[in-house]
Design an enzyme around this catalytic site. Sequence first.
Site, mmCIF file in Angstrom:
data_model
loop_
_atom_site.group_PDB
_atom_site.id
_atom_site.type_symbol
_atom_site.label_atom_id
_atom_site.label_comp_id
_atom_site.label_asym_id
_atom_site.label_seq_id
_atom_site.Cartn_x
_atom_site.Cartn_y
_atom_site.Cartn_z
ATOM 1 N N HIS A 204 0.856 -1.298 0.046
ATOM 2 C CA HIS A 204 0.091 0.060 -0.221
ATOM 3 C C HIS A 204 0.774 1.274 -0.098
ATOM 4 O O HIS A 204 0.348 2.225 -0.239
ATOM 5 C CB HIS A 204 -0.851 0.083 1.126
HETATM 6 C C1 UD1 Z 1 -1.836 5.996 5.139
HETATM 7 C C2 UD1 Z 1 -0.798 6.287 5.762
HETATM 8 C C3 UD1 Z 1 0.263 5.442 6.094
HETATM 9 C C4 UD1 Z 1 -0.443 4.077 6.834
HETATM 10 C C5 UD1 Z 1 -1.518 3.845 5.853
HETATM 11 C C6 UD1 Z 1 -2.488 2.498 6.642
HETATM 12 C C7 UD1 Z 1 -0.141 8.894 5.494
HETATM 13 C C8 UD1 Z 1 0.785 9.784 4.554
HETATM 14 N N1 UD1 Z 1 -0.049 7.727 5.100
HETATM 15 O O1 UD1 Z 1 -1.490 5.721 3.978
HETATM 16 O O2 UD1 Z 1 1.417 5.695 6.960
HETATM 17 O O3 UD1 Z 1 0.521 3.229 6.757
HETATM 18 O O4 UD1 Z 1 -2.584 4.942 5.841
HETATM 19 O O5 UD1 Z 1 -3.316 1.888 5.523
HETATM 20 O O6 UD1 Z 1 -0.805 9.395 6.250
HETATM 21 N N2 UD1 Z 1 -8.711 5.654 -0.004
HETATM 22 C C9 UD1 Z 1 -9.892 5.351 -0.223
HETATM 23 N N3 UD1 Z 1 -10.707 4.859 0.871
HETATM 24 C C10 UD1 Z 1 -10.073 5.086 2.268
HETATM 25 C C11 UD1 Z 1 -9.050 5.660 2.392
HETATM 26 C C12 UD1 Z 1 -8.098 5.749 1.387
HETATM 27 O O7 UD1 Z 1 -10.263 4.931 -1.491
HETATM 28 O O8 UD1 Z 1 -10.916 4.674 3.255
HETATM 29 C C13 UD1 Z 1 -7.968 5.712 -1.136
HETATM 30 C C14 UD1 Z 1 -7.933 7.208 -1.777
HETATM 31 O O9 UD1 Z 1 -7.514 6.954 -3.142
HETATM 32 C C15 UD1 Z 1 -6.811 7.748 -1.145
HETATM 33 C C16 UD1 Z 1 -5.703 6.803 -1.110
HETATM 34 O O10 UD1 Z 1 -6.313 5.526 -0.736
HETATM 35 O O11 UD1 Z 1 -6.110 8.777 -1.863
HETATM 36 C C17 UD1 Z 1 -4.529 6.843 0.127
HETATM 37 O O12 UD1 Z 1 -5.169 7.103 1.160
HETATM 38 P P1 UD1 Z 1 -4.243 8.052 2.237
HETATM 39 O O13 UD1 Z 1 -4.989 8.064 3.444
HETATM 40 O O14 UD1 Z 1 -4.080 9.366 1.652
HETATM 41 O O15 UD1 Z 1 -3.013 7.389 2.563
HETATM 42 P P2 UD1 Z 1 -2.650 5.513 2.859
HETATM 43 O O16 UD1 Z 1 -2.156 5.196 1.542
HETATM 44 O O17 UD1 Z 1 -3.908 4.877 3.155
#
Ligand code: UD1
Length: 350
Positions: A204
């Site tokens: 991820h």
């Molecule tokens: C975040 C944390 C990471 C942690 C991870 C756990 C940061 C910088 N990173 O990364 O340290 O290991 O969470 O999982 O804070 N999305 C969805 N649904 C959701 C959440 C996210 O579709 O409920 C998708 C969206 O496209 C989003 C992408 O996932 O842009 C990334 O989500 P984001 O919260 O930005 O960071 P993570 O990669 O989840």
Amino acid sequence: MKIVSIVGARPQFIKAAAVSRELRKQHKEILVHTGQHYDYAMSGVFFDGLEIPPPDVNLGVGSGSHGAQTGAMLRSVEEVMIQEKPDWVLIYGDTNSTLAGALAASKLHIPVVHVEAGLRSFNRRMPEEVNRVIADHLSALLLCPSSTAIDNLATEGVTEGVHLVGDVMLDVLNWAKERSAPKAPETLSRMGLNRDGYLMATVHRSENTDDPKRLVNILDAFNSLDEPVLFPAHPRFRKVLTEGRHQLKPHIKLIEPLGYFDMVTLTSAARMVLTDSGGLQKEAYWLGVPCVTLRDETEWVETVESGWNRLAGLEHDSIVNTIRTFTPPATRPALYGDGCVSAKCVALLK
Ligand code: UD1
């Protein structure tokens, strides 16, 4: 005392499951969910399954670029802190929610307690590394999972308020292991898997999913394997997979993200874990499952030193060869505390 706890992403819900329960025995907790993770499979499932108290406030910030996401959280958590006037703000780990909590609280002169302080990958290209360095330097109470973390902080001149407590994730794992064990045969048969007959994979991190070369190396390596791979996919991973029209061979079973109990069951029954997650490296270790880490470095260096975790990097051959040849040693020393860490964390709040 009144404590505002900030959570927003999956690993923080797991940590809060241990700490909130303990905190509420003695103090008033206001649990703030930033809304960084919002899908049921990424958030609600943990609150329901792990019996975490429902958030007192959900800021509903959602996804965005780092600046937009962190900025929106900063603005909203500040409002909550001004209204609640807590004695402490409690933050977990290294996400953008952690950073927003640390920044807002320190500018309001509210002391910050950081659970999982002092970890370093020494790779500033990772957003998590930036978040944790800043969070640590703004915290009054730094609760560390390992002596390596204490040393990292000392190197940066942070020595006040630093304590070695262990890792609260082990508290939760021990609790969940007991609860999920009776259902293990049913869970495995639902997935069509046999104990020790498959690999558990998660990918991820943005440095892997958003770099086409790294992503292709990982996918090609998984496609080259000749045993089943169970792959619960983070939404970010699923998105790049679809957009890039990547093909996965049939031995790779791509599924929705798993809830915590299923994850514990299916990790502990796997022959090996393949991951770029920090939390899963530790969980694999505690469950006695060898782990191949799809990164060039790790914050959890003790798992590598013990011989149970291998850093395979991101080259195709290195990943495949490590998975095929890696055998862990016979012994596995206790790491990251005794499973009663959340009580120690709460006792240190004065
Ligand atoms: C975040 C944390 C990471 C942690 C991870 C756990 C940061 C910088 N990173 O990364 O340290 O290991 O969470 O999982 O804070 N999305 C969805 N649904 C959701 C959440 C996210 O579709 O409920 C998708 C969206 O496209 C989003 C992408 O996932 O842009 C990334 O989500 P984001 O919260 O930005 O960071 P993570 O990669 O989840």
